[in-house]
Design an enzyme around this catalytic site. Structure first.
Site, short mmCIF file in Angstrom:
data_model
loop_
_atom_site.label_atom_id
_atom_site.label_comp_id
_atom_site.label_asym_id
_atom_site.label_seq_id
_atom_site.Cartn_x
_atom_site.Cartn_y
_atom_site.Cartn_z
N GLU A 171 25.76 -2.75 14.79
CA GLU A 171 25.87 -2.69 13.34
C GLU A 171 26.86 -1.59 12.98
O GLU A 171 27.22 -0.75 13.81
CB GLU A 171 24.49 -2.42 12.71
CG GLU A 171 23.55 -3.59 12.94
CD GLU A 171 22.34 -3.63 12.02
OE1 GLU A 171 21.57 -2.65 12.02
OE2 GLU A 171 22.16 -4.65 11.33
N ILE A 217 0.85 -1.20 0.00
CA ILE A 217 0.00 0.00 0.00
C ILE A 217 0.88 1.24 0.00
O ILE A 217 1.83 1.33 0.80
CB ILE A 217 -0.89 0.03 1.27
CG1 ILE A 217 -1.63 -1.30 1.48
CG2 ILE A 217 -1.84 1.22 1.25
CD1 ILE A 217 -2.72 -1.59 0.48
N ASN A 263 10.92 0.74 8.40
CA ASN A 263 11.18 2.19 8.29
C ASN A 263 12.31 2.54 7.32
O ASN A 263 12.29 3.61 6.73
CB ASN A 263 11.41 2.81 9.68
CG ASN A 263 12.52 2.14 10.45
OD1 ASN A 263 12.96 1.05 10.10
ND2 ASN A 263 12.97 2.79 11.50
N GLU A 280 18.66 -5.39 16.84
CA GLU A 280 18.51 -3.92 16.77
C GLU A 280 17.05 -3.62 17.03
O GLU A 280 16.21 -3.75 16.15
CB GLU A 280 18.91 -3.42 15.37
CG GLU A 280 20.39 -3.53 15.07
CD GLU A 280 21.22 -2.53 15.86
OE1 GLU A 280 20.65 -1.70 16.60
OE2 GLU A 280 22.45 -2.59 15.74
N CYS A 340 14.10 4.35 15.09
CA CYS A 340 14.27 3.61 16.35
C CYS A 340 15.02 4.40 17.41
O CYS A 340 14.73 4.30 18.59
CB CYS A 340 14.99 2.31 16.07
SG CYS A 340 16.52 2.58 15.17
P1 NAD Z 1 8.31 -5.85 14.24
O1 NAD Z 1 9.02 -6.33 15.45
O2 NAD Z 1 6.84 -5.92 14.20
O3 NAD Z 1 8.81 -6.66 12.95
C1 NAD Z 1 10.17 -6.70 12.59
C2 NAD Z 1 10.41 -7.86 11.65
O4 NAD Z 1 10.31 -9.08 12.39
C3 NAD Z 1 9.40 -7.97 10.50
O5 NAD Z 1 10.09 -8.36 9.33
C4 NAD Z 1 8.49 -9.08 10.97
O6 NAD Z 1 7.86 -9.78 9.91
C5 NAD Z 1 9.46 -9.98 11.70
N1 NAD Z 1 8.87 -10.88 12.70
C6 NAD Z 1 7.77 -10.67 13.47
N2 NAD Z 1 7.59 -11.73 14.29
C7 NAD Z 1 8.58 -12.60 14.06
C8 NAD Z 1 8.95 -13.87 14.61
N3 NAD Z 1 8.23 -14.44 15.57
N4 NAD Z 1 10.05 -14.50 14.13
C9 NAD Z 1 10.80 -13.91 13.18
N5 NAD Z 1 10.51 -12.72 12.61
C10 NAD Z 1 9.40 -12.07 13.05
O7 NAD Z 1 8.85 -4.36 14.00
P2 NAD Z 1 8.34 -3.31 12.93
O8 NAD Z 1 7.00 -2.83 13.35
O9 NAD Z 1 8.54 -3.84 11.56
O10 NAD Z 1 9.42 -2.13 13.11
C11 NAD Z 1 9.33 -1.17 14.09
C12 NAD Z 1 10.24 -1.54 15.26
O11 NAD Z 1 11.57 -1.74 14.81
C13 NAD Z 1 10.33 -0.44 16.30
O12 NAD Z 1 10.28 -1.01 17.58
C14 NAD Z 1 11.68 0.17 16.04
O13 NAD Z 1 12.24 0.82 17.15
C15 NAD Z 1 12.47 -1.00 15.61
N6 NAD Z 1 13.64 -0.59 14.83
C16 NAD Z 1 14.87 -0.73 15.36
C17 NAD Z 1 15.99 -0.31 14.66
C18 NAD Z 1 17.37 -0.43 15.24
O14 NAD Z 1 18.34 -0.41 14.49
N7 NAD Z 1 17.54 -0.56 16.55
C19 NAD Z 1 15.84 0.23 13.38
C20 NAD Z 1 14.56 0.34 12.85
C21 NAD Z 1 13.46 -0.09 13.59
#
Ligand code: NAD
Length: 485
Positions: free
Chosen positions: A459, A29, A154, A251, A285
Site C-alpha cells: 500500500e 460499542i 484499528n 495487509e 499490525c
Molecule cells: P480479521 O481478520 O478478524 O478481520 C478483518 C476483516 O476481514 C473484517 O472486516 C472482517 O469482517 C473480514 N472478514 C473476516 N472473515 C472474512 C472472510 N471469510 N471473507 C471476507 N472477509 C472476512 O482482523 P481484525 O481482528 O479486524 O484486525 C486485526 C488484524 O488485522 C491483526 O492481525 C492485524 O495485524 C491486522 N492488520 C494488518 C494491517 C496491515 O496493514 N498489515 C493493518 C491493520 C491490521
C-alpha cells in the site's frame, strides 16, 4: 452521545445512505465505557447486489474521466477531510476508543495525505512508447475495474483511504466493507467523496461481518480484493480470490522484531520500543513486539522503560491529556489478557503492568515481559494488544537468525549507533517495512506491506499504483504482414 454518532443509515450506495434493517444488528460499542452508541445492520443480499451493481456502473463513468479530473476530486476530498479533522477525530475515537491525542494527528490526517498524494499522481499514470525499428509498441495503464476493500478495526478512516485513494486514482470503483467492530468512519469518507464531486457509485460502503466480506470476494464482477486483517482471514480471502483469478493486496498481521544493540542511544531506543508496542494500545499490525535487547544495555533499558511507562496517562480518550486508551473491544481485551496469563504460565517475568484496570471500558495496563525465550507463545503469536516481550541476545548473527525465525514478515527495526551494522542487520531482515533508529513511521510516500505470512502487495507510494492497475500492450505494425503461407 448516541444522537451524534448514529449514522443516517448503515450503508452508503450510489451516492446516498440506505438502510435495510432486515440484516442482523451490529451494535457499536464505545470502548471507553462499554456503552452502545449506535446500531448498524449486516448487508443483506439485496444491499450487496445494489452496491456491486452501482460500483460496476460508476466505474465506467469514473474511468472515462481524465486522470487530472479524477485527481482533482481526490484532492478536494483531502481538503474537506483536513477541514473536518476535529469532527472526524472525535468519530474515530468513538469508533475505536483510541485517544484524541492520537486521532487528531494520525487518522483523518493520514487519510487526507493518501487522497492528496494519489490525487497528485492520477494525472501522470501513463504507459510507454517502445520503438521496434519501423514498428512500435505502446502500453496503456488501465484500471482493474471493480475493487473490494475489506478493513480491520484499528484504523478505520486510514484503511478506507489507503485503499480508496490509489484504487480511485487509477480509475477503479470500490465497495468497501469496514470491520464490524468499527463501522462508522468509512461512511464519513463516502459522504466526503460525494461532497468533493465523486460520481455516485464509485465508492460505496456496506456493513457486515465475515460472511458479507465473503460474498463480495466471490462475486464474479469483482476484479480485485484488498484486505487488511489477520493472517488466518488473509489465507481464506486469498484462496477465495484465487478461485476467481482476482488481483489481491493482503495487509496482514505480524510479530515483528525490534533489535536494540548496546551502542544504541538509550532514550531513543526506549522511545522506539514504546511506539512499537503501546501506541493505539498496542493494536498496530507493524508493531515490534519481540524486542531483542543486547545484554549490556538490558537493565538500563528495562529501568528507563518502566520510568517512561509510569508517565503514560491512561484515561478518558476524549480528554486531550490521555495518551493511552482502552482496547477496541471486550473480545480484544480478553485476547490480550489470555496471552498475559500464558506468558506468566510459561515463566516469563512481568516487569510492568500485567492486569486489566478496575474501571468501566476495556482498559488494560501497558505490559512488559522480560526473560522471554523464542519458544514461548507470547514470542510467537500476534497478540494485538499492549504486551511487549523482551528477549536477550549477545551476538549479531544469532539475533538475525532468531528475528527471522517467524512465519510473519511485516516489519523490523534496529537501534544502533553503528551505521554499517544498522544497514547490514536491516538488509538481512525478512520483512517488508523496516526502520533504522525509529519505529512505525508510515508516510504515504513510502511503500507499506509485508512478506511471508504477513501478506502480498504494497500500500501507499507509487508501488500501490501497480496493485490497482494493469498494463495493456499494443504492437503497431507500419509495414506489410509477412505470413508463412
Ligand atoms: P480479521 O481478520 O478478524 O478481520 C478483518 C476483516 O476481514 C473484517 O472486516 C472482517 O469482517 C473480514 N472478514 C473476516 N472473515 C472474512 C472472510 N471469510 N471473507 C471476507 N472477509 C472476512 O482482523 P481484525 O481482528 O479486524 O484486525 C486485526 C488484524 O488485522 C491483526 O492481525 C492485524 O495485524 C491486522 N492488520 C494488518 C494491517 C496491515 O496493514 N498489515 C493493518 C491493520 C491490521
Amino acid at each position: 452521545m448516541t444522537a451524534t454518532v448514529q449514522p443516517t443509515a448503515s450503508h452508503f450506495i450510489n451516492g446516498a445512505y440506505i438502510e435495510d434493517s432486515s440484516g442482523t444488528e451490529i451494535p457499536v460499542i464505545y470502548a471507553a465505557t462499554g456503552e452502545q452508541i449506535a446500531t448498524v445492520h449486516d448487508a443483506t443480499a439485496d444491499i450487496i447486489e445494489m452496491a456491486l451493481a452501482s460500483a460496476k456502473a460508476g466505474q465506467k463513468i469514473w474511468a472515462a474521466m481524465t486522470g487530472t479530473e479524477r485527481g482533482r476530486v481526490l484532492r478536494r476530498a483531502a481538503d474537506i477531510m483536513r477541514d473536518r479533522n476535529h469532527e472526524l477525530s472525535v468519530l474515530e475515537t468513538y469508533d475505536t476508543g483510541k485517544p484524541m491525542s492520537e486521532t487528531l494527528y494520525v487518522d483523518a490526517t493520514s487519510g487526507a495525505d493518501a487522497l492528496e498524494y494519489f490525487g497528485g499522481l492520477a494525472g501522470s499514470l501513463t504507459g510507454e512508447h517502445i520503438p521496434m525499428g519501423q514498428d512500435w509498441v505502446y502500453t496503456v495503464r488501465e484500471p482493474l475495474g471493480l475493487c473490494v476493500g475489506i478493513g480491520a478495526w484499528n484504523y478505520p478512516t486510514q484503511i478506507a483511504c489507503w485503499k480508496a485513494a490509489p484504487a480511485l486514482a487509477c480509475g477503479n470503483s470500490m465497495v468497501f466493507k469496514p470491520s464490524e467492530v468499527t463501522p462508522l468512519c468509512a461512511l464519513k469518507v463516502a459522504e466526503i467523496f460525494i461532497e468533493a464531486g465523486l460520481p455516485a457509485g464509485v465508492f460505496n460502503v456496506i456493513q457486515g461481518r465475515g460472511e458479507v466480506g465473503g460474498a463480495l470476494v466471490t462475486d464474479p464482477r469483482v476484479d480485485k480484493v484488498s484486505l487488511t486483517g489477520s493472517a488466518p482471514t488473509g489465507k481464506k480471502v486469498y484462496a477465495a480470490a484465487a478461485a476467481g483469478m482476482k488481483h489481491v493486496t493482503m495487509e496482514l498481521g505480524g510479530k515483528s522484531p525490534l533489535i536494540i544493540f548496546d551502542d544504541a542511544d538509550l532514550e531513543n531506543a526506549v522511545g522506539g520500543a514504546i511506539l512499537a508496542n503501546f501506541y493505539s494500545s498496542g493494536q498496530v499490525c507493524s508493531n515490534g513486539t519481540r524486542v531483542f535487547v543486547q545484554s549490556g544495555i538490558k537493565e538500563a533499558f528495562l529501568a528507563r522503560l518502566a520510568e517512561r511507562l509510569d508517565t503514560a496517562v491512561i484515561g478518558d480518550p476524549m480528554d486531550g491529556a490521555t495518551t493511552f486508551g482502552p482496547m477496541v473491544s471486550e473480545n480484544q481485551l480478553d485476547i490480550a489478557l489470555s496471552y498475559i496469563a500464558k506468558g506468566k504460565d510459561e515463566g516469563a517475568r512481568v516487569v510492568y503492568g500485567g492486569n486489566a484496570l478496575d474501571r468501566e471500558g476495556w482498559y488494560i495496563q501497558p505490559t512488559v515481559f522480560a526473560d522471554v525465550n523464542d519458544g514461548m507463545v507470547i514470542a510467537r503469536e500476534e497478540i494485538f494488544g499492549p504486551v511487549m516481550a523482551v528477549l536477550d541476545f549477545d551476538d549479531e548473527d544469532d539475533v538475525i537468525a532468531r528475528a527471522n525465525d517467524t512465519e510473519f514478515g511485516l516489519a523490523a527495526g534496529v537501534f544502533t549507533s553503528d551505521l554499517s551494522r544498522a544497514h547490514r542487520v536491516i538488509g538481512a531482515m525478512e520483512a517488508g517495512s523496516c526502520f533504522i533508529n525509529s519505529y512505525n513511521d508510515a508516510p504515504v510516500e513510502a511503500p507499506f506491506g509485508g512478506v511471508k505470512a504477513s501478506g502480498v502487495g504494497r500500500e501507499n507510494s507509487k508501488e500501490a499504483i501497480k496493485h490497482y492497475s494493469q498494463v495493456k500492450s499494443v504492437y503497431v505494425r507500419m509495414g506489410d504482414v509477412e505470413a508463412p503461407f
